[in-house]
Design a protein around this motif. Structure first.
Motif, PDB file in Angstrom:
ATOM      1  N   MET A 181     -50.207  21.205 -20.858  1.00 14.25           N
ATOM      2  CA  MET A 181     -50.690  22.290 -20.005  1.00 14.25           C
ATOM      3  C   MET A 181     -51.560  21.738 -18.895  1.00 14.25           C
ATOM      4  O   MET A 181     -52.560  21.072 -19.154  1.00 14.25           O
ATOM      5  N   LYS A 182     -51.172  22.006 -17.651  1.00 10.10           N
ATOM      6  CA  LYS A 182     -52.005  21.623 -16.518  1.00 10.10           C
ATOM      7  C   LYS A 182     -53.137  22.627 -16.387  1.00 10.10           C
ATOM      8  O   LYS A 182     -52.939  23.837 -16.492  1.00 10.10           O
ATOM      9  N   LEU A 183     -54.341  22.128 -16.125  1.00 13.26           N
ATOM     10  CA  LEU A 183     -55.504  22.978 -15.905  1.00 13.26           C
ATOM     11  C   LEU A 183     -55.998  22.794 -14.476  1.00 13.26           C
ATOM     12  O   LEU A 183     -56.143  21.658 -14.009  1.00 13.26           O
ATOM     13  N   SER A 184     -56.239  23.906 -13.817  1.00 10.62           N
ATOM     14  CA  SER A 184     -56.753  23.893 -12.452  1.00 10.62           C
ATOM     15  C   SER A 184     -57.926  24.851 -12.357  1.00 10.62           C
ATOM     16  O   SER A 184     -58.244  25.557 -13.313  1.00 10.62           O
ATOM     17  N   LEU A 185     -58.553  24.887 -11.188  1.00 12.09           N
ATOM     18  CA  LEU A 185     -59.752  25.689 -11.003  1.00 12.09           C
ATOM     19  C   LEU A 185     -59.652  26.559  -9.755  1.00 12.09           C
ATOM     20  O   LEU A 185     -59.088  26.139  -8.738  1.00 12.09           O
ATOM     21  N   LEU A 186     -60.208  27.753  -9.865  1.00 12.66           N
ATOM     22  CA  LEU A 186     -60.442  28.599  -8.705  1.00 12.66           C
ATOM     23  C   LEU A 186     -61.942  28.599  -8.460  1.00 12.66           C
ATOM     24  O   LEU A 186     -62.720  29.036  -9.311  1.00 12.66           O
ATOM     25  N   ASP A 187     -62.350  28.086  -7.322  1.00  9.78           N
ATOM     26  CA  ASP A 187     -63.766  28.017  -6.968  1.00  9.78           C
ATOM     27  C   ASP A 187     -64.086  29.212  -6.084  1.00  9.78           C
ATOM     28  O   ASP A 187     -63.577  29.318  -4.955  1.00  9.78           O
ATOM     29  N   LEU A 188     -64.936  30.104  -6.570  1.00  6.92           N
ATOM     30  CA  LEU A 188     -65.293  31.295  -5.810  1.00  6.92           C
ATOM     31  C   LEU A 188     -66.307  31.016  -4.708  1.00  6.92           C
ATOM     32  O   LEU A 188     -66.637  31.919  -3.934  1.00  6.92           O
ATOM     33  N   ALA A 189     -66.813  29.786  -4.629  1.00  2.00           N
ATOM     34  CA  ALA A 189     -67.806  29.417  -3.600  1.00  2.00           C
ATOM     35  C   ALA A 189     -68.919  30.453  -3.546  1.00  2.00           C
ATOM     36  O   ALA A 189     -69.283  30.967  -2.483  1.00  2.00           O
ATOM     37  N   THR A 190     -69.482  30.740  -4.716  1.00  2.00           N
ATOM     38  CA  THR A 190     -70.498  31.777  -4.835  1.00  2.00           C
ATOM     39  C   THR A 190     -71.806  31.367  -4.161  1.00  2.00           C
ATOM     40  O   THR A 190     -72.247  30.225  -4.281  1.00  2.00           O
ATOM     41  N   ILE A 191     -72.407  32.311  -3.461  1.00  2.00           N
ATOM     42  CA  ILE A 191     -73.751  32.129  -2.907  1.00  2.00           C
ATOM     43  C   ILE A 191     -74.707  32.868  -3.837  1.00  2.00           C
ATOM     44  O   ILE A 191     -74.735  34.100  -3.870  1.00  2.00           O
ATOM     45  N   HIS A 192     -75.465  32.128  -4.625  1.00  2.00           N
ATOM     46  CA  HIS A 192     -76.388  32.754  -5.569  1.00  2.00           C
ATOM     47  C   HIS A 192     -77.606  33.305  -4.834  1.00  2.00           C
ATOM     48  O   HIS A 192     -77.875  32.946  -3.676  1.00  2.00           O
ATOM     49  N   GLU A 193     -78.346  34.150  -5.515  1.00  2.00           N
ATOM     50  CA  GLU A 193     -79.529  34.761  -4.924  1.00  2.00           C
ATOM     51  C   GLU A 193     -80.508  33.679  -4.444  1.00  2.00           C
ATOM     52  O   GLU A 193     -80.794  32.720  -5.153  1.00  2.00           O
ATOM     53  N   GLY A 194     -80.970  33.834  -3.215  1.00  2.00           N
ATOM     54  CA  GLY A 194     -81.905  32.883  -2.644  1.00  2.00           C
ATOM     55  C   GLY A 194     -81.245  31.672  -2.005  1.00  2.00           C
ATOM     56  O   GLY A 194     -81.948  30.782  -1.500  1.00  2.00           O
ATOM     57  N   GLU A 195     -79.903  31.610  -2.006  1.00  2.00           N
ATOM     58  CA  GLU A 195     -79.182  30.472  -1.441  1.00  2.00           C
ATOM     59  C   GLU A 195     -78.616  30.802  -0.065  1.00  2.00           C
ATOM     60  O   GLU A 195     -78.554  31.961   0.345  1.00  2.00           O
ATOM     61  N   THR A 196     -78.150  29.748   0.601  1.00  2.00           N
ATOM     62  CA  THR A 196     -77.399  29.878   1.845  1.00  2.00           C
ATOM     63  C   THR A 196     -75.973  29.383   1.592  1.00  2.00           C
ATOM     64  O   THR A 196     -75.708  28.726   0.578  1.00  2.00           O
ATOM     65  N   PRO A 197     -75.029  29.663   2.500  1.00  2.00           N
ATOM     66  CA  PRO A 197     -73.694  29.091   2.343  1.00  2.00           C
ATOM     67  C   PRO A 197     -73.708  27.572   2.217  1.00  2.00           C
ATOM     68  O   PRO A 197     -72.875  26.997   1.506  1.00  2.00           O
ATOM     69  N   ARG A 198     -74.637  26.914   2.861  1.00  2.00           N
ATOM     70  CA  ARG A 198     -74.721  25.447   2.745  1.00  2.00           C
ATOM     71  C   ARG A 198     -74.915  25.023   1.291  1.00  2.00           C
ATOM     72  O   ARG A 198     -74.327  24.035   0.840  1.00  2.00           O
ATOM     73  N   ASP A 199     -75.740  25.751   0.557  1.00  2.00           N
ATOM     74  CA  ASP A 199     -75.941  25.449  -0.863  1.00  2.00           C
ATOM     75  C   ASP A 199     -74.636  25.620  -1.634  1.00  2.00           C
ATOM     76  O   ASP A 199     -74.302  24.810  -2.511  1.00  2.00           O
ATOM     77  N   SER A 200     -73.904  26.675  -1.317  1.00  2.00           N
ATOM     78  CA  SER A 200     -72.622  26.919  -1.981  1.00  2.00           C
ATOM     79  C   SER A 200     -71.634  25.792  -1.709  1.00  2.00           C
ATOM     80  O   SER A 200     -70.938  25.322  -2.612  1.00  2.00           O
ATOM     81  N   PHE A 201     -71.565  25.331  -0.456  1.00  2.00           N
ATOM     82  CA  PHE A 201     -70.633  24.261  -0.108  1.00  2.00           C
ATOM     83  C   PHE A 201     -70.998  22.960  -0.831  1.00  2.00           C
ATOM     84  O   PHE A 201     -70.104  22.229  -1.286  1.00  2.00           O
ATOM     85  N   ALA A 202     -72.283  22.666  -0.937  1.00  2.00           N
ATOM     86  CA  ALA A 202     -72.700  21.457  -1.658  1.00  2.00           C
ATOM     87  C   ALA A 202     -72.274  21.534  -3.121  1.00  2.00           C
ATOM     88  O   ALA A 202     -71.823  20.536  -3.706  1.00  2.00           O
ATOM     89  N   ARG A 203     -72.403  22.711  -3.728  1.00  2.00           N
ATOM     90  CA  ARG A 203     -71.998  22.879  -5.119  1.00  2.00           C
ATOM     91  C   ARG A 203     -70.476  22.740  -5.256  1.00  2.00           C
ATOM     92  O   ARG A 203     -69.982  22.151  -6.220  1.00  2.00           O
ATOM     93  N   SER A 204     -69.727  23.256  -4.277  1.00  2.00           N
ATOM     94  CA  SER A 204     -68.267  23.135  -4.329  1.00  2.00           C
ATOM     95  C   SER A 204     -67.823  21.680  -4.245  1.00  2.00           C
ATOM     96  O   SER A 204     -66.873  21.265  -4.917  1.00  2.00           O
ATOM     97  N   VAL A 205     -68.504  20.892  -3.419  1.00  2.00           N
ATOM     98  CA  VAL A 205     -68.176  19.467  -3.336  1.00  2.00           C
ATOM     99  C   VAL A 205     -68.447  18.784  -4.675  1.00  2.00           C
ATOM    100  O   VAL A 205     -67.603  18.027  -5.187  1.00  2.00           O
TER     101      VAL A 205
END
Length: 323
Positions: free
Chosen positions: A1-25
């Motif tokens: 079974m191949k396993l893959s991921l869907l990354d929702l690129a969530t911006i948590h409370e108190g974060e900016t999109p930059r924080d989300s992008f760093a987490r996605s990387v």
């Protein structure tokens, strides 16, 4: 079974999109080391907690910081764009990162009506989805359906297409075009068995794909103990309810918990009922059983652990149990 991921690129409370992008990387780098097949990013607009409004840009950013994992859209909402523009964007990605790019296509706008108009599209654009898919496919295969128009980059790159869906429409179209089909059972679980059966019944072999290929989506929360996993689930479901029910007003945590306990959020929580929770063996058992029911060739997982550290640990646990 191949396993893959869907990354929702969530911006948590108190974060900016930059924080989300760093987490996605960081997540992509970890997933690559653990042996996951691919990561997809979904196009959403006017969603304050989601940073993946421009999947092609995010894919380029992450591809430059990884080396082998496949990256793609899950999906590009084609009614929001011209097929030529999408072919050029993903053709460019394929030229930059050959053999690593997927193009998943969705029919929904991924937003509300006002935002659709702000995107300069029309509400009936989804009706042209089958024709737009064929036009896009022609550009990528180097056989344009529009005389005198060639996608550069894009021409002849043959970026693989995937049809995404949560209804029987996408299943029928994917089968008729001979394309892989990804069902959104991670938020629309009601029709997944029927839709996948329709896809397999209607499948016609194509240049891209000889046999049907099904990707089934599921959510997971994995932790070192069942108690910790259940505690994470409570927080994650509270945040799902906040994101959907809180569009018109703000809720305190106590109000959200009361809404959930009273059954007032059952319709929202039912969207996320394909959810594996527990230690590694629990999650692996659930996902194995679900993939068998769905007759899936690949599972695409969404990690619902509420913090960055918990999500990273959960990814390790799932990989250890299943990869």
């Amino acid at each position: 079974m191949k396993l893959s991921l869907l990354d929702l690129a969530t911006i948590h409370e108190g974060e900016t999109p930059r924080d989300s992008f760093a987490r996605s990387v960081a997540m992509a780098q970890q997933a690559e080391k653990l042996g996951f097949e691919r990561i997809w990013y979904a196009e959403h607009h006017n969603a304050p907690s989601i940073a993946s409004s421009a999947p092609a840009v995010l894919i380029a950013h992450i591809a430059a910081r990884t080396s082998s994992i496949r990256l793609g859209s899950g999906g590009v909402m084609l009614p929001n764009h011209s097929p030529l523009a999408v072919a050029e964007q993903f053709g460019a990605l394929e030229e930059m990162y050959p053999g690593r790019i997927d193009l998943g296509l969705g029919r929904a706008p991924g937003t509300d009506g006002n935002t659709v108009r702000a995107l300069r599209r029309t509400l009936d654009a989804a009706e042209r989805f089958p024709q737009d898919v064929k036009e896009l496919q022609g550009y990528l295969q180097g056989d344009s359906l529009v005389p005198g128009v060639r996608a550069t980059p894009g021409h002849g790159t043959n970026v693989p297409l995937y049809i995404l869906g949560s209804s029987l429409f996408g299943a029928s179209l994917a089968g008729a075009l001979g394309l892989p089909y990804a069902f959104a059972s991670h938020f629309a679980p009601d029709l997944y068995e029927q839709a996948i059966n329709v896809y397999r019944q209607k499948f016609v072999p194509s240049e891209q794909l000889e046999h049907p290929y099904v990707i089934a989506a599921a959510n997971f929360i994995a932790a070192d103990t069942r108690e910790e996993a259940e505690a994470q689930k409570k927080i994650a479901m509270r945040e799902r309810v906040r994101m959907i029910a809180g569009r018109q007003r703000s809720f305190t945590n106590d109000e959200l918990d009361a809404l959930i306990e009273s059954g007032g959020a059952d319709q929202i929580l039912n969207m996320f009922r394909v959810l594996a929770v527990g230690v590694g063996d629990d999650v692996a058992d659930y996902l194995t059983r679900f993939s068998a029911i769905a007759r899936a060739d690949e599972m695409m997982l969404t990690n619902y652990s509420p913090t960055t550290a918990q999500a990273a640990r959960g990814l390790e646990i799932v990989a250890g149990a299943m990869l």
